[in-house]
Design a protein around this motif. Structure first.
Motif, short mmCIF file in Angstrom:
data_model
loop_
_atom_site.label_atom_id
_atom_site.label_comp_id
_atom_site.label_asym_id
_atom_site.label_seq_id
_atom_site.Cartn_x
_atom_site.Cartn_y
_atom_site.Cartn_z
N GLN A 80 0.84 -1.20 0.00
CA GLN A 80 0.00 0.00 0.00
C GLN A 80 0.88 1.25 0.00
O GLN A 80 1.96 1.26 0.59
CB GLN A 80 -0.90 0.04 1.24
CG GLN A 80 -2.02 -0.98 1.21
CD GLN A 80 -3.01 -0.80 2.36
OE1 GLN A 80 -2.63 -0.54 3.49
NE2 GLN A 80 -4.28 -0.95 2.05
N VAL A 81 0.35 2.28 -0.64
CA VAL A 81 0.96 3.61 -0.64
C VAL A 81 -0.15 4.59 -0.30
O VAL A 81 -1.22 4.56 -0.93
CB VAL A 81 1.53 3.99 -2.03
CG1 VAL A 81 2.12 5.39 -2.01
CG2 VAL A 81 2.55 2.96 -2.51
N ALA A 82 0.08 5.43 0.69
CA ALA A 82 -0.94 6.42 1.05
C ALA A 82 -0.26 7.67 1.61
O ALA A 82 0.77 7.60 2.27
CB ALA A 82 -1.90 5.86 2.09
N LEU A 127 2.10 6.94 -10.51
CA LEU A 127 3.23 6.79 -9.59
C LEU A 127 4.20 5.72 -10.08
O LEU A 127 5.41 5.95 -10.16
CB LEU A 127 2.71 6.44 -8.19
CG LEU A 127 3.77 6.09 -7.15
CD1 LEU A 127 4.65 7.29 -6.84
CD2 LEU A 127 3.11 5.55 -5.89
N PHE A 128 3.67 4.55 -10.43
CA PHE A 128 4.56 3.44 -10.78
C PHE A 128 5.09 3.56 -12.20
O PHE A 128 6.23 3.16 -12.47
CB PHE A 128 3.86 2.10 -10.51
CG PHE A 128 3.73 1.85 -9.04
CD1 PHE A 128 4.83 1.44 -8.30
CD2 PHE A 128 2.54 2.09 -8.38
CE1 PHE A 128 4.74 1.25 -6.93
CE2 PHE A 128 2.42 1.89 -7.01
CZ PHE A 128 3.53 1.48 -6.27
N THR A 129 4.34 4.15 -13.11
CA THR A 129 4.84 4.40 -14.46
C THR A 129 5.99 5.40 -14.41
O THR A 129 7.04 5.20 -15.05
CB THR A 129 3.72 4.91 -15.38
OG1 THR A 129 2.70 3.91 -15.46
CG2 THR A 129 4.23 5.24 -16.77
N ALA A 130 5.82 6.46 -13.62
CA ALA A 130 6.88 7.47 -13.49
C ALA A 130 8.11 6.89 -12.80
O ALA A 130 9.25 7.22 -13.17
CB ALA A 130 6.36 8.68 -12.72
N PHE A 131 7.91 6.01 -11.81
CA PHE A 131 9.05 5.36 -11.15
C PHE A 131 9.87 4.56 -12.18
O PHE A 131 11.09 4.67 -12.22
CB PHE A 131 8.55 4.44 -10.03
CG PHE A 131 9.64 3.66 -9.36
CD1 PHE A 131 10.40 4.22 -8.35
CD2 PHE A 131 9.92 2.36 -9.75
CE1 PHE A 131 11.43 3.50 -7.74
CE2 PHE A 131 10.93 1.63 -9.14
CZ PHE A 131 11.69 2.21 -8.14
#
Length: 168
Positions: A80-82, A127-131
């Motif tokens: 999880q990311v929050a 978030l994950f695409t940019a990472f």
């Protein structure tokens, strides 16, 4: 770290953070909320593979929970990311993800990040695409758990995002 993040510190969660992490997850209205007990356990047993962002008072304002996959110990599974609503829009999730990936790469040899994202969760997709882009890594997607796999009622599929290998 941006100027908007300068007053924040990213480190490992402690058991004392568990209640706040549960509240942030609940208030996100996007995450599947786990029991408060699970957040306490997570902060105790998986602190080495999780991250918390703290404000200038030391209060948790964001978190990432993760673990090393038992059958693939160089893979960090992000659970999880929050980020607390008052701190959104500052790039804090990306800063926590970068810091956690760097820490686990250094301590555990992590070179791949996995997570699942429900369709329509645009913030997580970004978030994950940019990472992956920041770290020059491949991003592969496939359905990990489909709707019929969930026994507790209608649930969107969970799409596995595999990012790696990367070098930090």
């Amino acid at each position: 770290m941006t100027a908007a993040q300068a007053d924040l510190q990213i480190d490992r969660p402690t058991v004392a953070d568990g209640a706040v992490l549960w509240r942030i997850a609940r208030d996100s209205k996007v995450l599947d909320l786990n029991s408060s007990y699970s957040y306490l356990l997570w902060c105790r047993d998986f602190a080495a593979t999780s991250a918390v962002a703290r404000d200038e008072r030391g209060e948790a304002v964001g978190f990432i929970t993760g673990y090393l996959r038992p059958d693939s110990p160089r893979t960090l599974l992000v659970w999880q990311v929050a980020v607390d609503e008052a701190y959104r829009g500052r790039g804090l999730a990306a800063a926590m993800l970068d810091a956690l990936a760097a820490r686990t790469a250094g301590e555990h040899g992590v070179d791949t990040v996995e997570t699942t994202v429900a369709p329509g969760n645009t913030a997580s997709e970004r978030l994950f695409t940019a990472f992956a882009e920041r770290h020059g890594a491949l991003l592969e997607r496939e359905v990990l758990f489909d709707t019929p796999d969930f026994p507790d009622g209608p649930h969107d599929p969970e799409v596995l995002h595999r990012i790696g290998p990367f070098a930090l």
